[in-house]
Design an enzyme around this catalytic site. Structure first.
Site, PDB file in Angstrom:
ATOM      1  N   HIS A   1      44.869  39.834  39.276  1.00 55.86           N
ATOM      2  CA  HIS A   1      43.519  40.368  39.113  1.00 55.86           C
ATOM      3  C   HIS A   1      42.610  39.790  40.194  1.00 55.86           C
ATOM      4  CE1 HIS A   1      39.605  41.338  37.413  1.00 55.86           C
ATOM      5  NE2 HIS A   1      40.227  42.219  36.653  1.00 55.86           N
TER       6      HIS A   1
ATOM      7  N   GLU B   1      42.350  48.480  41.162  1.00 59.67           N
ATOM      8  CA  GLU B   1      40.960  48.171  40.834  1.00 59.67           C
ATOM      9  C   GLU B   1      40.203  47.835  42.122  1.00 59.67           C
ATOM     10  OE1 GLU B   1      40.258  46.353  36.629  1.00 59.67           O
ATOM     11  OE2 GLU B   1      41.458  44.949  37.774  1.00 59.67           O
TER      12      GLU B   1
END
Length: 234
Positions: free
Chosen positions: A90, A159
C-alpha cells in the site's frame, strides 16, 4: 469475473466500533459473499476469523513465522486467528514507512510460501501521471517486476496515489486506460481492483468498467451503511 469489494480501515476505526462492525456485517451478508467481500481492520480491530459471510484480512504483517521483531505481527499470530489474507505494498507503507521494493518482494515471497491471498497494491504519484501515460505504464510495470504474476492467490489493486484520500477519484477514462494496460500484463485469472477516493456516488460507475474486477475502499467503507451500499453494486 466476479466483482469484489474490500474495506481498508487503515488506523481510523475505534477498536470496539471495528468489532461491532464485523459482527453486524456478518449478520447482513450471505455465504455467497465470502470470497467477494473482504475487510482489513487494524491489528486491534481484528477478531478470531470465524466469519462465514466475508473474508477477514490484515493490512500488514512481518515476513517471519515468529521471533524478536518488536511491534510486528507475524504469520504465527495470523494462523492462530485463522487469517490468510493480507495487503502488501500500500502506498502509505511505501511512502510513510519507507518499505522498499526489495522488502515488498521479501514479504510477497514469504507469504506466497504460506499460500496467503495477497492483495498487492500499486499506483503512481501525480508527478508521474503528469508526465504522460507512457511514464505511468513504465512506473507500474516496474512496481510489478519483482513479484510472481502467475501466483494463483494474487489480487492486484491499482490505487493512484494522487487520488487516495483526496475525494477526487481518477476519471473513468483514466481507470479504463490504466486497467486495460495492466490487464495485458497480469494473468487473466488475477483480479484487478481500483482504489482511490471510491465512494457510494462513484462506485457503481467504476464497477461498470469491464476491466475493473472490484474496489479497494478506504474512508467510504468506515461507515457500515456506506459499505453495504457499495456491496449492493457488485
Amino acid at each position: 469475473m466476479t466483482k469484489i469489494a474490500m474495506a481498508n480501515f487503515k488506523s481510523a476505526m475505534p477498536i470496539f466500533k471495528s468489532h461491532a462492525y464485523l459482527k453486524e456485517l456478518e449478520k447482513t451478508l450471505k455465504p455467497q459473499h465470502f470470497d467477494r467481500v473482504f475487510v482489513f481492520p487494524d491489528f486491534f480491530g481484528l477478531l478470531p476469523n470465524s466469519f462465514l459471510h466475508f473474508t477477514l484480512g490484515v493490512q500488514n504483517a512481518y515476513p517471519r513465522d515468529c521471533g524478536a521483531f518488536t511491534g510486528e505481527i507475524t504469520s504465527k499470530h495470523l494462523e492462530e486467528l485463522k487469517i490468510h489474507t493480507l495487503l502488501i505494498g500500500h502506498s502509505e507503507r511505501r511512502t510513510l514507512l519507507k518499505e522498499s521494493p526489495s522488502f515488498l518482494k521479501e514479504k510477497f515471497d514469504f507469504f506466497k510460501s504460506k499460500n496467503f491471498k495477497i492483495v498487492y497494491c500499486i499506483g503512481e504519484e501525480l508527478t508521474t501521471r503528469e508526465k504522460g501515460f507512457k511514464a505511468v505504464k513504465e512506473f507500474l510495470s516496474e512496481q510489478l517486476e519483482n513479484i510472481d504474476l502467475n501466483y494463483p492467490n494474487l489480487v492486484v489493486a491499482y490505487e493512484p496515489i494522487w487520488a487516495i484520500g483526496t475525494k477526487k477519484s481518477a476519471s473513468l477514462e483514466d481507470i479504463y486506460l490504466t486497467h486495460g494496460f495492466l490487464k495485458q500484463i497480469l494473468n487473466q485469472k488475477t483480479p484487478l481492483l481500483y482504489g482511490g477516493s471510491v465512494n457510494t456516488q462513484n462506485a457503481k460507475e467504476i464497477l461498470g468498467i469491464d476491466s475493473v474486477d472490484g474496489l479497494l475502499i478506504g474512508s467510504a467503507s468506515w461507515e457500515l451503511e456506506n459499505f453495504k451500499t457499495i456491496i449492493s453494486f457488485l
